[in-house]
Design a protein around this motif. Structure first.
Motif, PDB file in Angstrom:
ATOM      1  N   ASN A  46       1.051 -39.364 -13.273  1.00  0.00           N
ATOM      2  CA  ASN A  46       1.627 -40.714 -13.255  1.00  0.00           C
ATOM      3  C   ASN A  46       3.143 -40.801 -13.459  1.00  0.00           C
ATOM      4  OD1 ASN A  46       2.015 -40.266 -15.945  1.00  0.00           O
ATOM      5  ND2 ASN A  46       0.955 -42.118 -16.643  1.00  0.00           N
TER       6      ASN A  46
ATOM      7  N   TYR B 231       4.899 -43.921 -12.186  1.00  0.00           N
ATOM      8  CA  TYR B 231       4.772 -45.128 -13.016  1.00  0.00           C
ATOM      9  C   TYR B 231       5.782 -45.111 -14.154  1.00  0.00           C
ATOM     10  CZ  TYR B 231       2.996 -47.972 -16.817  1.00  0.00           C
ATOM     11  OH  TYR B 231       2.900 -48.856 -17.868  1.00  0.00           O
ATOM     12  N   THR B 232       5.905 -43.990 -14.846  1.00  0.00           N
ATOM     13  CA  THR B 232       6.805 -43.953 -16.007  1.00  0.00           C
ATOM     14  C   THR B 232       8.277 -43.969 -15.569  1.00  0.00           C
ATOM     15  OG1 THR B 232       6.625 -41.533 -16.091  1.00  0.00           O
ATOM     16  CG2 THR B 232       5.150 -42.768 -17.502  1.00  0.00           C
TER      17      THR B 232
ATOM     18  N   ILE C 172       5.519 -50.154 -10.053  1.00  0.00           N
ATOM     19  CA  ILE C 172       4.289 -49.360  -9.930  1.00  0.00           C
ATOM     20  C   ILE C 172       3.367 -49.764 -11.064  1.00  0.00           C
ATOM     21  CG2 ILE C 172       3.325 -47.017  -9.918  1.00  0.00           C
ATOM     22  CD1 ILE C 172       5.958 -46.104  -8.631  1.00  0.00           C
ATOM     23  N   ARG C 173       2.206 -50.239 -10.685  1.00  0.00           N
ATOM     24  CA  ARG C 173       1.293 -50.801 -11.689  1.00  0.00           C
ATOM     25  C   ARG C 173       0.787 -49.728 -12.641  1.00  0.00           C
ATOM     26  NH1 ARG C 173      -1.668 -54.418  -7.465  1.00  0.00           N
ATOM     27  NH2 ARG C 173       0.090 -55.770  -6.980  1.00  0.00           N
ATOM     28  N   GLU C 174       0.588 -50.127 -13.871  1.00  0.00           N
ATOM     29  CA  GLU C 174       0.038 -49.214 -14.864  1.00  0.00           C
ATOM     30  C   GLU C 174      -1.310 -48.697 -14.369  1.00  0.00           C
ATOM     31  OE1 GLU C 174      -0.138 -50.934 -18.740  1.00  0.00           O
ATOM     32  OE2 GLU C 174      -0.701 -49.025 -19.673  1.00  0.00           O
TER      33      GLU C 174
ATOM     34  N   PRO D 239      -1.390 -44.331  -7.011  1.00  0.00           N
ATOM     35  CA  PRO D 239      -0.534 -45.417  -7.473  1.00  0.00           C
ATOM     36  C   PRO D 239      -0.649 -46.664  -6.604  1.00  0.00           C
ATOM     37  CG  PRO D 239       0.757 -43.679  -6.443  1.00  0.00           C
ATOM     38  CD  PRO D 239      -0.637 -43.174  -6.519  1.00  0.00           C
TER      39      PRO D 239
ATOM     40  N   CYS E 145      11.972 -42.934  -8.680  1.00  0.00           N
ATOM     41  CA  CYS E 145      10.651 -42.291  -8.662  1.00  0.00           C
ATOM     42  C   CYS E 145      10.606 -41.088  -7.712  1.00  0.00           C
ATOM     43  CB  CYS E 145       9.580 -43.304  -8.268  1.00  0.00           C
ATOM     44  SG  CYS E 145       9.939 -44.136  -6.707  1.00  0.00           S
TER      45      CYS E 145
END
Ligand code: SF4
Ligand code: SF4
Length: 164
Positions: A40, A43-44, A51-53, A61, A74
């Motif tokens: 992920n 996301y972070t 970008i959704r959790e 993603p 990203c």
């Protein structure tokens, strides 16, 4: 086909390519990550919350194109080299593709390079507009390459000289 060749199908891509109206508004990420893997960093890395959790870290993603500003933070964080930023507003006849790059030689700004599609086939020529290589990218460079606009969703790598 994806499992056998690593090349996504048109059906795979249809689910991740931004809508035309979003592409007409400027740079946006295209996330070509299709397999269930525990990962992920995309996301972070995203400061825009685009970008959704992940409910399950194995899920692919999901991006909110309206939140994405095309910053490309990203792109170098993705271990799968699966994220690209496409700007179809770059000029009248050229789109800008920001792509992750871990090969040698590193191209120079202004250099003309071969444009490769997802299968590694040469589909045209483009010009390197910028090479991002900050320490935080940890040796995953981001190459900004101007490509013929009609190839914006085809070009996913470059070939520099004869050395790859
Ligand atoms: S390009 Fe920037 S805003 Fe868009 S998803 Fe990636 S990190 Fe988030
Ligand atoms: S960081 Fe890359 S490989 Fe990992 S989930 Fe995100 S897009 Fe997929």
């Amino acid at each position: 086909m994806l499992e056998k060749t690593g090349v996504p199908t048109e059906q795979d891509l249809a689910g991740v390519i931004p809508p035309r109206e979003r592409l007409a508004r400027g740079p946006v990420a295209v996330i070509e990550c299709f397999q269930r893997i525990p990962c992920n960093p995309c996301y972070t890395a995203c400061k825009q919350g685009a970008i959704r959790e992940f409910a399950d870290i194995n899920d692919p993603p999901v991006i909110d194109f309206d939140r994405c500003n095309g910053c490309a933070l990203c792109v170098s964080k993705c271990p799968g080299l699966a994220i690209f930023v496409v700007d179809e507003t770059y000029s009248a006849d050229r789109a800008l593709v920001k792509l992750p790059y871990e090969f040698l030689p590193v191209p120079a700004r202004g250099q003309e390079v071969d444009l490769l599609n997802r299968e590694g086939r040469v589909v045209g020529r483009g010009r390197v507009e910028r090479v991002q290589n900050a320490k935080v990218q940890d040796r995953t460079l981001i190459i900004w390459v101007a490509v013929p606009k009609e190839l914006s969703m085809e070009v996913r790598n470059i070939k520099v000289g004869d050395c790859q």
